[in-house]
Design an enzyme around this catalytic site. Structure first.
Site, PDB file in Angstrom:
ATOM      1  N   ILE A 194      -7.147   8.307  -1.439  1.00  0.00           N
ATOM      2  CA  ILE A 194      -7.121   6.845  -1.464  1.00  0.00           C
ATOM      3  C   ILE A 194      -7.996   6.417  -0.283  1.00  0.00           C
ATOM      4  O   ILE A 194      -7.831   6.901   0.823  1.00  0.00           O
ATOM      5  CB  ILE A 194      -5.674   6.296  -1.412  1.00  0.00           C
ATOM      6  CG1 ILE A 194      -5.641   4.785  -1.210  1.00  0.00           C
ATOM      7  CG2 ILE A 194      -4.823   6.960  -0.367  1.00  0.00           C
ATOM      8  CD1 ILE A 194      -4.224   4.186  -1.378  1.00  0.00           C
ATOM      9  N   SER A 195      -8.968   5.562  -0.542  1.00  0.00           N
ATOM     10  CA  SER A 195      -9.949   5.182   0.477  1.00  0.00           C
ATOM     11  C   SER A 195      -9.300   4.515   1.686  1.00  0.00           C
ATOM     12  O   SER A 195      -8.232   3.902   1.573  1.00  0.00           O
ATOM     13  CB  SER A 195     -10.978   4.212  -0.104  1.00  0.00           C
ATOM     14  OG  SER A 195     -11.639   4.781  -1.195  1.00  0.00           O
ATOM     15  N   GLN A 196      -9.987   4.628   2.801  1.00  0.00           N
ATOM     16  CA  GLN A 196      -9.619   3.898   4.024  1.00  0.00           C
ATOM     17  C   GLN A 196      -9.555   2.401   3.673  1.00  0.00           C
ATOM     18  O   GLN A 196     -10.408   1.910   2.924  1.00  0.00           O
ATOM     19  CB  GLN A 196     -10.733   4.183   5.020  1.00  0.00           C
ATOM     20  CG  GLN A 196     -10.655   3.490   6.339  1.00  0.00           C
ATOM     21  CD  GLN A 196     -11.998   3.595   7.066  1.00  0.00           C
ATOM     22  OE1 GLN A 196     -13.044   3.774   6.453  1.00  0.00           O
ATOM     23  NE2 GLN A 196     -11.951   3.469   8.364  1.00  0.00           N
ATOM     24  N   ARG A 236       0.813  -1.211   0.000  1.00  0.00           N
ATOM     25  CA  ARG A 236       0.000   0.000   0.000  1.00  0.00           C
ATOM     26  C   ARG A 236       0.855   1.274   0.000  1.00  0.00           C
ATOM     27  O   ARG A 236       0.456   2.288  -0.566  1.00  0.00           O
ATOM     28  CB  ARG A 236      -0.935  -0.045   1.226  1.00  0.00           C
ATOM     29  CG  ARG A 236      -2.052   0.985   1.207  1.00  0.00           C
ATOM     30  CD  ARG A 236      -3.068   0.675   2.287  1.00  0.00           C
ATOM     31  NE  ARG A 236      -3.830   1.848   2.665  1.00  0.00           N
ATOM     32  CZ  ARG A 236      -4.977   2.232   2.075  1.00  0.00           C
ATOM     33  NH1 ARG A 236      -5.498   1.510   1.115  1.00  0.00           N
ATOM     34  NH2 ARG A 236      -5.593   3.314   2.475  1.00  0.00           N
TER      35      ARG A 236
END
Ligand code: SAH
Length: 205
Positions: free
Chosen positions: A51-53, A25
């Site tokens: 960027i999403s959780q 990530r």
């Protein structure tokens, strides 16, 4: 991240859990935010995008119920992280992004993380889908819309699944639409907050 944020909160799909354990990530997060790469929050990546959780990414991927043979459309490439996740779970991924800088960023991040051969990044308005590669077995939308855009529903295979945040600009429900036997059913997976979907079928400026 996988244990505390995903498994303990109810993500059960073993393929999703394994994929999120594998994907680096930090390679999808801006240099200055690297220390936050595995934190329990969205991260700003520039040009109005986040960027999403991790939990939200997992929930969206799980809702698509992917088995490995699918063709998937990812709307809103952003950093490319979600496209990488979908690459781990399906056969082929088309990822479409409306902001040129972000389409370039996603393509670069995906290439450096080793996903180049499995994903096609397209610069364009994903609110109208991407008809040249349709129909899709699954569609994942990472930006909020007033309602599920008709072209996306039309480009969905039968059977097929579409996950999309639907609601106002401030808050939304994560909707899962399931097409099967010529019928469309819908359920709410979670409450959520995403950046707005722009373009023809999104929020007009
Ligand atoms: N999935 C991304 C997060 C993206 S945030 C990731 O994992 O990093 C939402 C993205 O949707 C933003 O990059 C935004 O530019 C993009 N977007 C908004 N409207 C769009 C549209 N109509 N077509 C394609 N992308 C769009």
């Amino acid at each position: 991240m996988v244990e505390m944020q995903l498994r303990r909160r109810g993500i059960r799909d073993q393929r999703v859990l394994a994929a999120m354990e594998r994907i680096p990530r930090e390679q999808f997060v801006p240099e200055r935010e690297r220390s936050l790469a595995y934190s329990d929050a969205p991260i700003y990546i520039g040009s109005g995008a986040t960027i999403s959780q991790p939990y939200m990414a997992a929930l969206m991927a799980e809702a698509l119920d992917l088995g490995g043979g699918e063709t998937v459309l990812d709307v809103g490439s952003g950093s490319g992280y979600h496209a990488a996740l979908l690459c781990e779970l399906a056969r082929r991924v088309i990822s479409i992004e409306i902001v040129p800088e972000l389409a370039a960023l996603a393509e670069d991040n995906l290439r450096r993380a080793g996903y180049a051969g499995r994903v096609l990044v397209v610069l364009g308005d994903g609110s109208a889908g991407f008809s040249p590669e349709s129909p899709y077995d699954a569609i994942s939308v990472a930006a909020a819309a007033p309602e599920a855009p008709r072209p996306l529903v039309d480009q969905l295979n039968d059977p097929g699944r579409l996950v999309i945040p639907v609601g106002s600009l401030e808050d939304q429900d994560l909707r899962v639409l399931v097409k099967g036997g010529g019928r469309l059913t819908s359920r709410i997976a979670s409450h959520c907050r995403f950046v707005p979907l722009r373009g023809e079928q999104g929020w007009r400026p």
